[in-house]
Design a protein around this motif. Sequence first.
Motif, short mmCIF file in Angstrom:
data_model
loop_
_atom_site.label_atom_id
_atom_site.label_comp_id
_atom_site.label_asym_id
_atom_site.label_seq_id
_atom_site.Cartn_x
_atom_site.Cartn_y
_atom_site.Cartn_z
N GLY A 63 10.13 11.47 42.36
CA GLY A 63 8.80 11.88 42.81
C GLY A 63 8.01 10.69 43.33
O GLY A 63 7.27 10.79 44.32
N ASP A 83 6.32 9.69 47.06
CA ASP A 83 5.00 9.11 47.37
C ASP A 83 5.14 7.88 48.26
O ASP A 83 4.32 7.66 49.16
CB ASP A 83 4.28 8.72 46.08
CG ASP A 83 4.08 9.91 45.15
OD1 ASP A 83 4.10 11.05 45.64
OD2 ASP A 83 3.90 9.69 43.93
N TYR A 112 8.13 17.46 40.78
CA TYR A 112 7.39 16.22 41.02
C TYR A 112 7.08 16.00 42.50
O TYR A 112 6.84 14.88 42.92
CB TYR A 112 8.17 15.03 40.46
CG TYR A 112 8.43 15.15 38.98
CD1 TYR A 112 7.39 15.03 38.06
CD2 TYR A 112 9.71 15.43 38.51
CE1 TYR A 112 7.63 15.17 36.70
CE2 TYR A 112 9.95 15.57 37.15
CZ TYR A 112 8.91 15.43 36.26
OH TYR A 112 9.14 15.58 34.91
N ASP A 113 7.05 17.11 43.21
CA ASP A 113 6.67 17.04 44.63
C ASP A 113 5.17 17.30 44.71
O ASP A 113 4.70 18.42 44.65
CB ASP A 113 7.46 18.08 45.43
CG ASP A 113 7.16 18.01 46.92
OD1 ASP A 113 6.25 17.25 47.31
OD2 ASP A 113 7.84 18.70 47.69
N ARG A 114 4.42 16.19 44.84
CA ARG A 114 2.95 16.31 44.82
C ARG A 114 2.34 16.46 46.21
O ARG A 114 1.12 16.50 46.35
CB ARG A 114 2.37 15.07 44.14
CG ARG A 114 2.65 14.99 42.65
CD ARG A 114 2.16 13.70 42.05
NE ARG A 114 3.02 12.57 42.37
CZ ARG A 114 4.09 12.22 41.67
NH1 ARG A 114 4.43 12.93 40.59
NH2 ARG A 114 4.83 11.20 42.02
N HIS A 115 3.18 16.53 47.24
CA HIS A 115 2.66 16.56 48.60
C HIS A 115 3.21 17.74 49.42
O HIS A 115 3.00 17.78 50.62
CB HIS A 115 3.00 15.26 49.32
CG HIS A 115 2.50 14.04 48.61
ND1 HIS A 115 1.19 13.63 48.68
CD2 HIS A 115 3.14 13.16 47.79
CE1 HIS A 115 1.04 12.52 47.94
NE2 HIS A 115 2.21 12.22 47.40
#
Length: 1378
Positions: free
Chosen positions: A970, A974, A1002-1005
Amino acid sequence: MFSPTLQEGGPAKGTRSSRRRQRPLSGENSAQQPKAKRQRVPLSETMFANPDAASDNFEVKSDQIDLLGAKSDGIENVGVPRRELSVRFKKPKTGERPNKGDGSVVLTQNNAYTVSKLPALPDRLRADAQNRQQGAIFSSSGYALSLTHTHAFVWPYASTVSSPETFVFTLPYPSKHVNDPLPLGSLVPASAASDEPGLVVVMPVSGKIAYWESIASAATLDFIRQQRNGVEDTIPGMFSGEHVLQIVNAETSGFVLVLSSGRLAYMSVRDTHGRPGISVQFLRDGLASNLGGFLGNIRNAFTGSSSRTDIAAARASQGSNVGERIIAAVSTKGRISFWKIHRGGQHELLADNTIRDGLVESVRLFDKKAQNFTPDSFEVLDFTFVPRGLEDKYIGASRLSRFTLTQGPDEVQHGLLLVSHTDRRQSRYAIVEVIVENGIFKILNVRPLTSYTTPVRPGAAEKPRLHLPRPTLVAFVVFDRAVVVASMGSLPESPDVQLQEDAHILPPTFEDVIDFRDEDSLQVVGSGVEEPSSNDQGQDGQRIHRFRTKNPAVVLLLQGVGTVRVAVTDVDRFTTNHPPQITAKSKLEQAVFFGVKGDNPLVFRGKRQLPFSAQDIGSAAIQLSNEILGSKTPFIANIPASLENNLRLRISYLDGLISYLGELEVELDAQTRWKLLYNAEKLAVATWVWQKHEDFLEQRPTGERTVVSQIVAWVHESQKTDLNMAAGEVDPVRHWFIHDVWRFDIFLAWAYQVIKYNYTKGVVSSDDEITRLAWEAATVKNGALSEARKFRLTRAREYGVGSTEIPGGTGFPEPWFATHLIIHNHKRLIEFCFKWLESHPPAEQSNPTNKSLLEAIRTLLPALISQYLQSLIDQGSWARESEVPEIQARGKLYLQAYDEEVYDKVTRLKDFDLWEEAIQLAKEYKGFDALAEVVVQQILFMEQKAANTAPQSAADGIQFLAEEKKKRMGRLFDEYEERFAFRAYEVLLENSGVQAVLDFPYDRHGYATQFLRTKPELAKISWINDVQREKDIDHAAETLLNLGLSREQQIWNKKIELSLGKLAFMAEEAEQSANGDHTSSAASDVLAKTSISLEKIEHELELIKVQDNLYKTILPIIKEGVDESAELELLLKEQAVLIPKRQKALHQIFEDGMSRLLKHEALHPATLIDLLTLADLGEQYEHVIPDPFCLALKVAKYGLKGEERAKAVRLIWRRCFVRDDWKVVNQTKNKGDDAQLELLGNTATYHALFAVYEQRLSDDKFSPFVRPSECLGVYTEELDRRFSGLDDAAQKKILENMKWEDEELRIYIEKARADAWYLTTKEYAEKTVTAALSELTAAGKSHLNGNGSAASEDAAILKKVAEAAKDSGKNGGGLFAV
C-alpha cells in the motif's frame, strides 16, 4: 681598524718588506709541514643525528682580535673562534670519476633541457638558508662560492655527496650593518704550485681586500704563526659613499672592479713574479669621470658624493695575445665601452659610445608589443661576449653574426645585450646582438623574449644575468626567481621564414621559462655556465672537480634550495632541421610529473598561461593521459618494486593532469574531458583489481592461477603488449597491468570466457574449482564496474562532465565499461551463476569452503545484475546519439531490451530467496513490472507458507509478516502511484482472481477502479466494480457501451452488454427525471449525452438484429455439417453461387465473412454488407430477409459514417444493378406490357427500391437512392480500411474484382440505358408502395409486412396492387414508358 699595529700575525699587506724570496706556501714543500692536531669537539645533540652526513668543513679564521665589539649590528662576532672539526678526506686523483651517477635529483625536463638539483651543499648553508648570501659558480675549477657578511664558503658543487668537502673562510673585515652590500668574491685560478684555486674577497663599502692564494693551503691550520696564508689590502682613492658593485674575473690579467660611481678599477693579486700581492688602479677612461688626484679627493671629501653612472654589467673576454683581456662595461642607459687590459694594469680604451636610441628603435622594430611602452622605460640589464673559436656546424646553425671568424678581438668586439622595457605591471625583454668594429657600433639581430614578462624585483639579490655558453646556440637569462632558456639558433631556410625576416618578424624558435617558487628565502644568488668539455686543460691547469659535459648548462646558486643545474639535453639538435620546440605536451609533462613533488623548488602552475590553443592542450592532455595509462612515458618506471604503488603513482599523475588543466581554465571540449575521465577510471579500476588479485593469491595454494591471471593469459596476443622474454620479462600479469591497462574493456569481457572455457572444455575437472573461478569472476566484474562508476560519480565535477548520463555523438568515446562485448559476457556470467546455483544449492554443500563461495556468489547476484542493467543504460545512451546507423540500431535494441532484462533478471532473484534485494533493484531501476511481480509473489508465497505451516502460532507469525508486506504494498501505491499499482493488480488478478483485486484493503487512492477502467480488456470486471464498489451507474453504462461497441467480438455477448448498457442509461435518465432537474446546464448535458448513447446502442442493436437474421437464414443450410469446416463448405456451396468463379478475391471475402458469421463473431458493417450483397438470398428467405440490398443499406446507415457510408451505398447499389441483365430488360421489341412488367418486377433493383420505399414509410430520412452512373468507380482505386493490412498483391486482386463489377455496370449504362430504367423502376416501386399503403390504410393498417396473420393479408393486397399496376400499364403505358 686596519692599522699595521693591529694586524700582527694576520695576513700581510700586499707590499713586500724584503727582497728575500719567500718559501712557497704549497706545492712540493707542503708535505714537509707538520700535521695539524685535531681539535677536540664538544659533544652536542646533533653529533650523532646523521653520522654519514658529517660535513667536511675547513675553516680559515682570522688571528686578529675582535675589533667590532658591540657594533656588529646583529652580525656574528667573528672574534670568538669557532671550534669546528677540520678533517681532510683523500682527494680523488686527477681524472678520476667519483661516481658514475652524479646523485642529482631531476626537477623537470623536456626535449630541450633538464633541470636538476645537485646534492652537494655545505651543511651550514643548508641549515642557515634565511640569511642573505650571494655567490658564483666557477665551472672551470668545479667550485662554487657563497658569501655572507661574515663568511665565505667554497665547495665542489658537482660532488656526488650531500655534504661535500667545504672550505669555510671567516672574513677578517665583516660588514658593519646587516643592510650593507654583501661581500664580493671570486676564485683565482690555481697557481703553478697548487692544484686548488685561490680566493679573493672585496668588502664593497670599506674597500678592504683579502686574498688567499690557495683554498687548500689556507685551510691548513696555522701551526706556524709567522706563515701567511693570505694577503690583504684596501682600494685606494674610493669616494665617500662609493662602493664596489661587481668583481669581474679577467685572469690571467687580474680582476676588474665596478664601482657605484661608474668607475672601473683594475686589481691584481699577484706581482710580476707570480707571488701574492694586491694592487689596484683605476681605469683612466670609462663610464664615469675619474675625479682622481688631490683636488678631486678633497672635493669629494667635502661633498660626500661622487658623480654616478648606473653600470648594468661589466664582462671580460679573451684578448688576442697572452696576458690580455677585453673588458666591456655597459650602463643601464645604453652607453657601452670596451678596454684592452694587459697584465700589470696597462689598459687602453677601444670604443666608447651611447647606442640607446639605436637599441630602442631595433627592439621596437622586431617586438611590436614593445611599442606599447614608453622609450624612457628602456633599460640595459646585462651584457655578455659571444664566444669565439666555434666549430663550423655551430656557426652555421646560429643566428648570430660571423664577423669574429677572421678578425681578432682587438678589431671586432662581439656581444649580446639583455634589454627591457618596463611599466608597473610587466616588462618586455630582448637579447640584442652588438658588433663593434674599429670603434664603430652596429646593432644586428634582436631576439625578443616573449615567454617572460615579470618585472625585475627591486630587492633581488642578483641582477638579471645573460649567459651564452659555447656553442652559442642556447642563451640562458637568469632572473632572481626564473630562468629563460632561449634558442639562438636559426630556423631552416624556407619561404615562410624568409618572408617573416623581410617583414622584421622573428621566426619563432625554442623559448621556455623555468619558474621558481615565490618565497622570500628562495632566490637566485649566483650563477655560472658550464660549457662542453675539450681535451685542452687551458690555463686553469688540472681541474680535479670540474664537471665535464657534452652540452651547455647554467648552474644556479638557489638560496633555500642549493645548487641547481639547467642543462641542454642535446645541443646538436639545435643544428638540425627539426630543432626542439616547446609543445603543449611537454608543458603538461613538466607540471604533471614534477609538479606533484612537494619539495620541488620549481613552480609549474599559476605563473602564466600556456601559449597554446585549447584544442592543442586538449590533444596533448589526451596523448599524455594515454601514455601514463600505458606506461609509455620515460617518467614512469617499467619495473616497479610495488605494482600497487606504481598504479597509485600513475593515478596521482592523472589527478595532477586534470588539476593543472583546471588551473589553466582552458575550455576543453566535452569529448576530451570524457576521454580523460575514462582513462582515470581505468587506472583506478586496475588498482582495485590488482589488490583483489593479491587477495585471491593468498587464498589459493602457491602456484595456482587466479581468474585475473587466466584472463591475462587468454586475452589474444593482438590485444596486449608482447612479453620480451629475452629481456627478462617473465610476469605476464604485472606486465599487463603496467602496459595494457588502457585495454581494460577487453579484460572485463574475458571474465566470463575464462569460466566458459574451463567449464565446457573440461580443463578443470573439479566443480569446486569452477565455483571458485565463478566467485572470482563475479567479484572482479562487479567490483571493477562498481569502482568505475564510483570514481565517475565522485570525480565527474572535477573533469567538468555530468556524472549520470553517458553522452554520445561525434567524437565521444564508447563507454569502456559498457561495450557490446562486456554487456554480452556480463549477461552470460549472470545466467551461468543462476544455473550454477540451481545445480549446486549452497545449503546442500558439505564442503564449508565451497558452501561459503556459493553463498558469496548468491550474495553478489543483486550487485552483479545492477551493474549489468546500468551498462545497458550507458550503452544505449551512447549509441542512440551515434551517427553510425549500425551503432544507432544497436543502441535502440539495448534500450528496447532494457525493460525485459530488468524484469527477467530482477524477478529471478526471488528464486534464490533474495526478495528484498530484488525489490530494491526494481525500485532503483524503475522496473515497476518486476517490482509488482516480486512484491505480490512474496505476499502470496508467505500466505501459502502460512497455510502449510504448523503449529498455528508459527503460521500466525508468518501471516502477520504477510500482512506487513501488504501494508508495504500500500505504501508503494502511495509512492509510485499507478505505475506500480496497475501492474500489481495485474499480477494479483492473474494469480488470485478478481476478488483479490476488489478486496485489497490498503488501496487509499482508488487505483483498483482506475486500473479496471483503463484496461478495456477488463471492462467486464470494471462495470461490476462501478456498480458494486463505486455505485457509479453512469460509468457502468459507459463501460458497457464501450465494451459492446469497441471490444466485444462475440455477437451474443455484445447484444447482452449493449442491452445492459441501455438499461443502465435508461435508469440514469429515469433518475434524472425523478429528481426533477431538467433546467440546469449540467442536467441538460447529461440528458443529451444519455440520448446520444441510447441512439448508438439502438443502432448497434439494429446491426445485431440484421446479423441474427442473416444467421437464421443460413441456419437450415448448415444443419447437415459435422464441424465448422463442413458447415462452411455447405454454406459456400449454397450461397456463393452468384459470385463468378473467376472472381476469387470476392470468393475469399465472402468465405472469410461467412466463417466469422458461423463463429458468432460481431461482424464489421462492411463485412455484413458484403455477405448481404454477395449471398444468394432468394424468395425462400423472404420471411426472414425481405430484401438483402435494402437490409445492406440499413447496415450502412447504422454502422458507417461520412465518406465511408457514401461509398458503401454506391457499392450496394452497384452490386444490386449488376445482379440483373439489363440488356434483356431493355429489349422491349416484340414484347407485350405484361411480359415487360413481369420482367421488371422480378429485378433485384425493383425489389430493393420497393423495400426502400417501404422503409421510408416509417423513416422518411432514409433515402439511399443512387443512379447506376453514380455507382461507377467506387473502390476501384482504393479499398476500404479493412484491407489496409493486406499486401499489395492481395489488394490488387480485390481491386480487379471491383473493376470487373464496375465494368459490368458501365456496359449496362452505355448499352442498356440502365440510368433510365432505374428511374422508371424507382417510380414504379414508389407508386406501388403508395398504392399498397392506401389499400392497407383502408384495411385499418399502417404498415406493410406485419407479423402473424397480417402478413398473408398484406401479400394479397400487394398482389392486387401489382395487378392494378399492370392494367394501368396496359391502358396508358405511362408507368413503363421509357
